[in-house]
Scaffold this motif. Sequence first.
Motif, PDB file in Angstrom:
ATOM      1  N   GLU A 126       9.699   6.463  18.791  1.00 60.04           N
ATOM      2  CA  GLU A 126       8.578   5.520  18.669  1.00 60.04           C
ATOM      3  C   GLU A 126       7.260   6.205  19.019  1.00 60.04           C
ATOM      4  N   ARG A 127       7.276   7.065  20.023  1.00 61.89           N
ATOM      5  CA  ARG A 127       6.059   7.796  20.409  1.00 61.89           C
ATOM      6  C   ARG A 127       5.609   8.708  19.271  1.00 61.89           C
ATOM      7  N   GLU A 128       6.569   9.392  18.635  1.00 61.14           N
ATOM      8  CA  GLU A 128       6.236  10.270  17.513  1.00 61.14           C
ATOM      9  C   GLU A 128       5.689   9.463  16.334  1.00 61.14           C
ATOM     10  N   LYS A 129       6.229   8.286  16.131  1.00 59.94           N
ATOM     11  CA  LYS A 129       5.737   7.409  15.060  1.00 59.94           C
ATOM     12  C   LYS A 129       4.277   7.049  15.296  1.00 59.94           C
ATOM     13  N   HIS A 130       3.941   6.668  16.516  1.00 56.86           N
ATOM     14  CA  HIS A 130       2.552   6.292  16.838  1.00 56.86           C
ATOM     15  C   HIS A 130       1.615   7.477  16.643  1.00 56.86           C
ATOM     16  N   ARG A 131       2.062   8.673  17.003  1.00 52.76           N
ATOM     17  CA  ARG A 131       1.217   9.846  16.837  1.00 52.76           C
ATOM     18  C   ARG A 131       0.997  10.169  15.366  1.00 52.76           C
ATOM     19  N   MET A 132       2.018  10.015  14.555  1.00 53.71           N
ATOM     20  CA  MET A 132       1.844  10.253  13.120  1.00 53.71           C
ATOM     21  C   MET A 132       0.855   9.253  12.529  1.00 53.71           C
ATOM     22  N   LYS A 133       0.939   8.019  12.942  1.00 56.68           N
ATOM     23  CA  LYS A 133       0.009   6.995  12.449  1.00 56.68           C
ATOM     24  C   LYS A 133      -1.423   7.323  12.863  1.00 56.68           C
ATOM     25  N   ALA A 134      -1.582   7.925  14.031  1.00 54.23           N
ATOM     26  CA  ALA A 134      -2.926   8.210  14.542  1.00 54.23           C
ATOM     27  C   ALA A 134      -3.509   9.506  13.989  1.00 54.23           C
ATOM     28  N   PHE A 135      -2.653  10.518  13.749  1.00 52.28           N
ATOM     29  CA  PHE A 135      -3.165  11.850  13.452  1.00 52.28           C
ATOM     30  C   PHE A 135      -3.090  12.262  11.987  1.00 52.28           C
ATOM     31  N   ILE A 136      -2.447  11.472  11.157  1.00 49.23           N
ATOM     32  CA  ILE A 136      -2.379  11.833   9.737  1.00 49.23           C
ATOM     33  C   ILE A 136      -3.772  11.782   9.121  1.00 49.23           C
ATOM     34  N   ARG A 137      -4.140  12.858   8.414  1.00 48.08           N
ATOM     35  CA  ARG A 137      -5.412  12.925   7.694  1.00 48.08           C
ATOM     36  C   ARG A 137      -5.122  13.282   6.233  1.00 48.08           C
ATOM     37  N   PHE A 138      -5.523  12.422   5.331  1.00 52.75           N
ATOM     38  CA  PHE A 138      -5.283  12.663   3.910  1.00 52.75           C
ATOM     39  C   PHE A 138      -6.321  13.609   3.334  1.00 52.75           C
ATOM     40  N   GLN A 139      -5.913  14.359   2.310  1.00 58.27           N
ATOM     41  CA  GLN A 139      -6.827  15.169   1.511  1.00 58.27           C
ATOM     42  C   GLN A 139      -6.797  14.631   0.084  1.00 58.27           C
ATOM     43  N   HIS A 140      -7.976  14.543  -0.512  1.00 59.24           N
ATOM     44  CA  HIS A 140      -8.096  13.984  -1.858  1.00 59.24           C
ATOM     45  C   HIS A 140      -7.853  15.079  -2.888  1.00 59.24           C
ATOM     46  N   THR A 141      -6.812  14.936  -3.697  1.00 55.47           N
ATOM     47  CA  THR A 141      -6.470  15.957  -4.681  1.00 55.47           C
ATOM     48  C   THR A 141      -7.203  15.715  -5.991  1.00 55.47           C
ATOM     49  N   ALA A 142      -7.175  16.723  -6.864  1.00 49.78           N
ATOM     50  CA  ALA A 142      -7.895  16.653  -8.134  1.00 49.78           C
ATOM     51  C   ALA A 142      -7.376  15.543  -9.046  1.00 49.78           C
ATOM     52  N   ASP A 143      -6.114  15.164  -8.896  1.00 49.33           N
ATOM     53  CA  ASP A 143      -5.563  14.103  -9.738  1.00 49.33           C
ATOM     54  C   ASP A 143      -5.734  12.719  -9.120  1.00 49.33           C
ATOM     55  N   GLY A 144      -6.546  12.622  -8.054  1.00 52.20           N
ATOM     56  CA  GLY A 144      -6.887  11.324  -7.486  1.00 52.20           C
ATOM     57  C   GLY A 144      -5.936  10.797  -6.442  1.00 52.20           C
ATOM     58  N   ILE A 145      -4.940  11.572  -6.071  1.00 49.57           N
ATOM     59  CA  ILE A 145      -3.961  11.135  -5.073  1.00 49.57           C
ATOM     60  C   ILE A 145      -4.355  11.700  -3.707  1.00 49.57           C
ATOM     61  N   PHE A 146      -4.226  10.883  -2.673  1.00 50.04           N
ATOM     62  CA  PHE A 146      -4.471  11.324  -1.303  1.00 50.04           C
ATOM     63  C   PHE A 146      -3.159  11.861  -0.724  1.00 50.04           C
ATOM     64  N   TYR A 147      -3.227  13.086  -0.196  1.00 50.21           N
ATOM     65  CA  TYR A 147      -2.002  13.783   0.228  1.00 50.21           C
ATOM     66  C   TYR A 147      -2.102  14.240   1.680  1.00 50.21           C
ATOM     67  N   CYS A 148      -0.964  14.184   2.378  1.00 50.58           N
ATOM     68  CA  CYS A 148      -0.865  14.771   3.716  1.00 50.58           C
ATOM     69  C   CYS A 148       0.546  15.304   3.919  1.00 50.58           C
ATOM     70  N   GLY A 149       0.660  16.563   4.345  1.00 51.59           N
ATOM     71  CA  GLY A 149       1.947  17.139   4.709  1.00 51.59           C
ATOM     72  C   GLY A 149       2.135  17.115   6.207  1.00 51.59           C
ATOM     73  N   ILE A 150       3.328  16.773   6.653  1.00 50.24           N
ATOM     74  CA  ILE A 150       3.618  16.671   8.087  1.00 50.24           C
ATOM     75  C   ILE A 150       4.948  17.358   8.392  1.00 50.24           C
ATOM     76  N   ASP A 151       5.174  17.675   9.652  1.00 48.06           N
ATOM     77  CA  ASP A 151       6.485  18.188  10.084  1.00 48.06           C
ATOM     78  C   ASP A 151       6.814  17.626  11.468  1.00 48.06           C
ATOM     79  N   PRO A 152       7.052  16.322  11.559  1.00 47.84           N
ATOM     80  CA  PRO A 152       7.302  15.679  12.858  1.00 47.84           C
ATOM     81  C   PRO A 152       8.617  16.130  13.484  1.00 47.84           C
ATOM     82  N   ASP A 153       8.712  15.941  14.795  1.00 42.78           N
ATOM     83  CA  ASP A 153       9.937  16.298  15.504  1.00 42.78           C
ATOM     84  C   ASP A 153      11.109  15.446  15.048  1.00 42.78           C
ATOM     85  N   PHE A 154      10.826  14.196  14.698  1.00 40.19           N
ATOM     86  CA  PHE A 154      11.876  13.264  14.302  1.00 40.19           C
ATOM     87  C   PHE A 154      11.580  12.693  12.915  1.00 40.19           C
TER      88      PHE A 154
END
Length: 258
Positions: A126-154
């Motif tokens: 649950e703690r990792e879930k809250h951190r992902m919700k807080a720290f995810i930052r999207f990047q706007h790609t050329a095809d109009g999709i917002f993307y973020c790659g993550i590698d959480p512990d869980f």
Amino acid sequence: MNKQLNIYVFDGSFEGLLCAVFEWFERKPGQVILKTTDTYQPDAFSPSLVIHSEERKSARVWAGLQKRLAAAWIRILYCSYLSEQEEVYTSLFEFCCYLFSNPPGAEKNYGNTHVLNLSQAARKVEREKHRMKAFIRFQHTADGIFYCGIDPDFNVLPLIITHFKNRYADQQWIIYDIKRHYGLYYDLEKVENIEIDFKVQKQAIITSSAVLSTKEELYAVLWKDYFKSTNIPSRKNTRLHTQHVPKRYWKYLTEKQL
């Protein structure tokens, strides 16, 4: 009852784990340790049983758990499973056997090792879930999709679907877990699981500039400038800051790419 240690080998799915519980009550073999097919090593001294996932068996165990447990504990079971730790898998198995073998309310006995283990594992997820919700930052790609790659512990992607679907309902986005090789794609109507073949894993977290929209670099500069302007150097407290924003999450944050 046979006191010999037995090994149950399952496919790593939640359904497979529930089927292991079903098989234990069918056979009553004694002490059991769960192993996934990916990590199991044959042991000449401990008999093993391969657990096949069957919907009928898993549904029966799941229905029994729902009758005995409140929604909060159902959540604990699911979150602890998402920790993907084999010792937690065994605690989940033992907890279910313990629950069905005792009067109602057994889940409140925190003196039981497996009750405590599941509670602690679920809290970490649950703690990792809250951190992902807080720290995810999207990047706007050329095809109009917002993307973020993550590698959480869980494996927290299943827990953040509703949050991001509701918060970013007006834009297409992808959140991709590069450690587990799958992600979530929202197409303005529904969220579905996807898999992307990244030739270089490091590029999955920070998208290559070749696929970003022309405005993304401007967005990043504006955000960094805003971050600098609101920061007060004389009040800087690095120790406190890293407690709230651990360094392992900095790679997601645009303001840290200075």
